[in-house]
Design a protein around this motif. Structure first.
Motif, PDB file in Angstrom:
ATOM      1  N   GLU A  15      -3.896  15.337  -3.566  1.00  0.00           N
ATOM      2  CA  GLU A  15      -4.300  14.559  -2.391  1.00  0.00           C
ATOM      3  C   GLU A  15      -3.112  13.816  -1.791  1.00  0.00           C
ATOM      4  O   GLU A  15      -2.984  13.724  -0.565  1.00  0.00           O
ATOM      5  CB  GLU A  15      -5.403  13.571  -2.755  1.00  0.00           C
ATOM      6  CG  GLU A  15      -6.745  14.224  -2.993  1.00  0.00           C
ATOM      7  CD  GLU A  15      -7.820  13.232  -3.400  1.00  0.00           C
ATOM      8  OE1 GLU A  15      -7.551  12.006  -3.458  1.00  0.00           O
ATOM      9  OE2 GLU A  15      -8.945  13.685  -3.672  1.00  0.00           O
ATOM     10  N   ARG A  16      -2.238  13.285  -2.627  1.00  0.00           N
ATOM     11  CA  ARG A  16      -1.055  12.575  -2.118  1.00  0.00           C
ATOM     12  C   ARG A  16      -0.111  13.539  -1.414  1.00  0.00           C
ATOM     13  O   ARG A  16       0.447  13.217  -0.363  1.00  0.00           O
ATOM     14  CB  ARG A  16      -0.358  11.826  -3.245  1.00  0.00           C
ATOM     15  CG  ARG A  16      -1.144  10.596  -3.701  1.00  0.00           C
ATOM     16  CD  ARG A  16      -0.383   9.743  -4.695  1.00  0.00           C
ATOM     17  NE  ARG A  16      -0.144  10.410  -5.972  1.00  0.00           N
ATOM     18  CZ  ARG A  16      -1.031  10.471  -6.960  1.00  0.00           C
ATOM     19  NH1 ARG A  16      -2.218   9.903  -6.832  1.00  0.00           N
ATOM     20  NH2 ARG A  16      -0.728  11.090  -8.087  1.00  0.00           N
TER      21      ARG A  16
ATOM     22  N   GLN B  95       0.847  -1.194   0.000  1.00  0.00           N
ATOM     23  CA  GLN B  95       0.000   0.000   0.000  1.00  0.00           C
ATOM     24  C   GLN B  95       0.880   1.240   0.000  1.00  0.00           C
ATOM     25  O   GLN B  95       1.968   1.234   0.566  1.00  0.00           O
ATOM     26  CB  GLN B  95      -0.858   0.046   1.264  1.00  0.00           C
ATOM     27  CG  GLN B  95      -1.716  -1.154   1.503  1.00  0.00           C
ATOM     28  CD  GLN B  95      -2.294  -1.136   2.908  1.00  0.00           C
ATOM     29  OE1 GLN B  95      -2.545  -0.085   3.485  1.00  0.00           O
ATOM     30  NE2 GLN B  95      -2.490  -2.311   3.478  1.00  0.00           N
TER      31      GLN B  95
ATOM     32  N   PRO C 142      -1.662   7.693   0.454  1.00  0.00           N
ATOM     33  CA  PRO C 142      -2.583   7.477  -0.663  1.00  0.00           C
ATOM     34  C   PRO C 142      -3.369   8.732  -1.029  1.00  0.00           C
ATOM     35  O   PRO C 142      -3.465   9.679  -0.251  1.00  0.00           O
ATOM     36  CB  PRO C 142      -3.522   6.395  -0.122  1.00  0.00           C
ATOM     37  CG  PRO C 142      -3.517   6.601   1.360  1.00  0.00           C
ATOM     38  CD  PRO C 142      -2.129   7.084   1.694  1.00  0.00           C
ATOM     39  N   GLY C 143      -3.889   8.700  -2.219  1.00  0.00           N
ATOM     40  CA  GLY C 143      -4.753   9.769  -2.705  1.00  0.00           C
ATOM     41  C   GLY C 143      -5.109   9.498  -4.146  1.00  0.00           C
ATOM     42  O   GLY C 143      -4.413   8.759  -4.841  1.00  0.00           O
ATOM     43  N   ASN C 144      -6.186  10.101  -4.591  1.00  0.00           N
ATOM     44  CA  ASN C 144      -6.653   9.903  -5.967  1.00  0.00           C
ATOM     45  C   ASN C 144      -6.023  10.880  -6.948  1.00  0.00           C
ATOM     46  O   ASN C 144      -6.231  10.756  -8.152  1.00  0.00           O
ATOM     47  CB  ASN C 144      -8.172  10.013  -6.029  1.00  0.00           C
ATOM     48  CG  ASN C 144      -8.833   8.868  -5.293  1.00  0.00           C
ATOM     49  OD1 ASN C 144      -8.360   7.743  -5.348  1.00  0.00           O
ATOM     50  ND2 ASN C 144      -9.907   9.167  -4.578  1.00  0.00           N
ATOM     51  N   SER C 145      -5.288  11.851  -6.436  1.00  0.00           N
ATOM     52  CA  SER C 145      -4.639  12.837  -7.297  1.00  0.00           C
ATOM     53  C   SER C 145      -3.306  13.221  -6.664  1.00  0.00           C
ATOM     54  O   SER C 145      -3.053  12.925  -5.488  1.00  0.00           O
ATOM     55  CB  SER C 145      -5.519  14.088  -7.449  1.00  0.00           C
ATOM     56  OG  SER C 145      -5.593  14.771  -6.205  1.00  0.00           O
ATOM     57  N   THR C 146      -2.505  13.902  -7.437  1.00  0.00           N
ATOM     58  CA  THR C 146      -1.222  14.375  -6.906  1.00  0.00           C
ATOM     59  C   THR C 146      -1.449  15.294  -5.712  1.00  0.00           C
ATOM     60  O   THR C 146      -0.758  15.184  -4.699  1.00  0.00           O
ATOM     61  CB  THR C 146      -0.433  15.106  -8.004  1.00  0.00           C
ATOM     62  OG1 THR C 146      -0.212  14.196  -9.086  1.00  0.00           O
ATOM     63  CG2 THR C 146       0.894  15.610  -7.484  1.00  0.00           C
TER      64      THR C 146
END
Length: 95
Positions: free
Chosen positions: A43-44, A33, A37-41
């Motif tokens: 968010e990461r 993992q 985590p994130g769905n976009s740069t």
């Protein structure tokens, strides 16, 4: 998701930023993992600044406690709390 917090903020970086990135890679290798985590740069990067990943031992049962401590030390938000050099990290890994 591999940039150190100080790098995300645009502050000066040194070798400790690389050790943070290495810790993120170690975390991912051990747990399967992303540490941040994130769905976009965006968010990461926000996760790098504001989120601490679950313990390696919780995410990957059976990981030796000593290895988990090394990974989490690499992932410290504050550079002074991380290993200060790759040599220090190697010394800890050899132990």
């Amino acid at each position: 998701g591999y940039m150190a917090p100080e790098q995300v903020r645009g502050a000066a970086v040194d070798a400790r930023a690389d050790l943070f990135a290495l810790g993120a890679v170690f975390y991912e290798m051990l747990t399967g993992q992303s540490a941040f985590p994130g769905n976009s740069t965006a968010e990461r990067l926000a996760a790098v600044l504001h989120f601490s990943p679950p313990g390696v031992e919780a995410a990957a049962p059976g990981t030796p406690r000593s290895v988990a401590r090394i990974v989490h030390r690499c992932l410290e938000k504050e550079p002074t709390a991380r290993f200060q050099s790759a040599r220090d990290l190697v010394f800890a890994l050899e132990g």
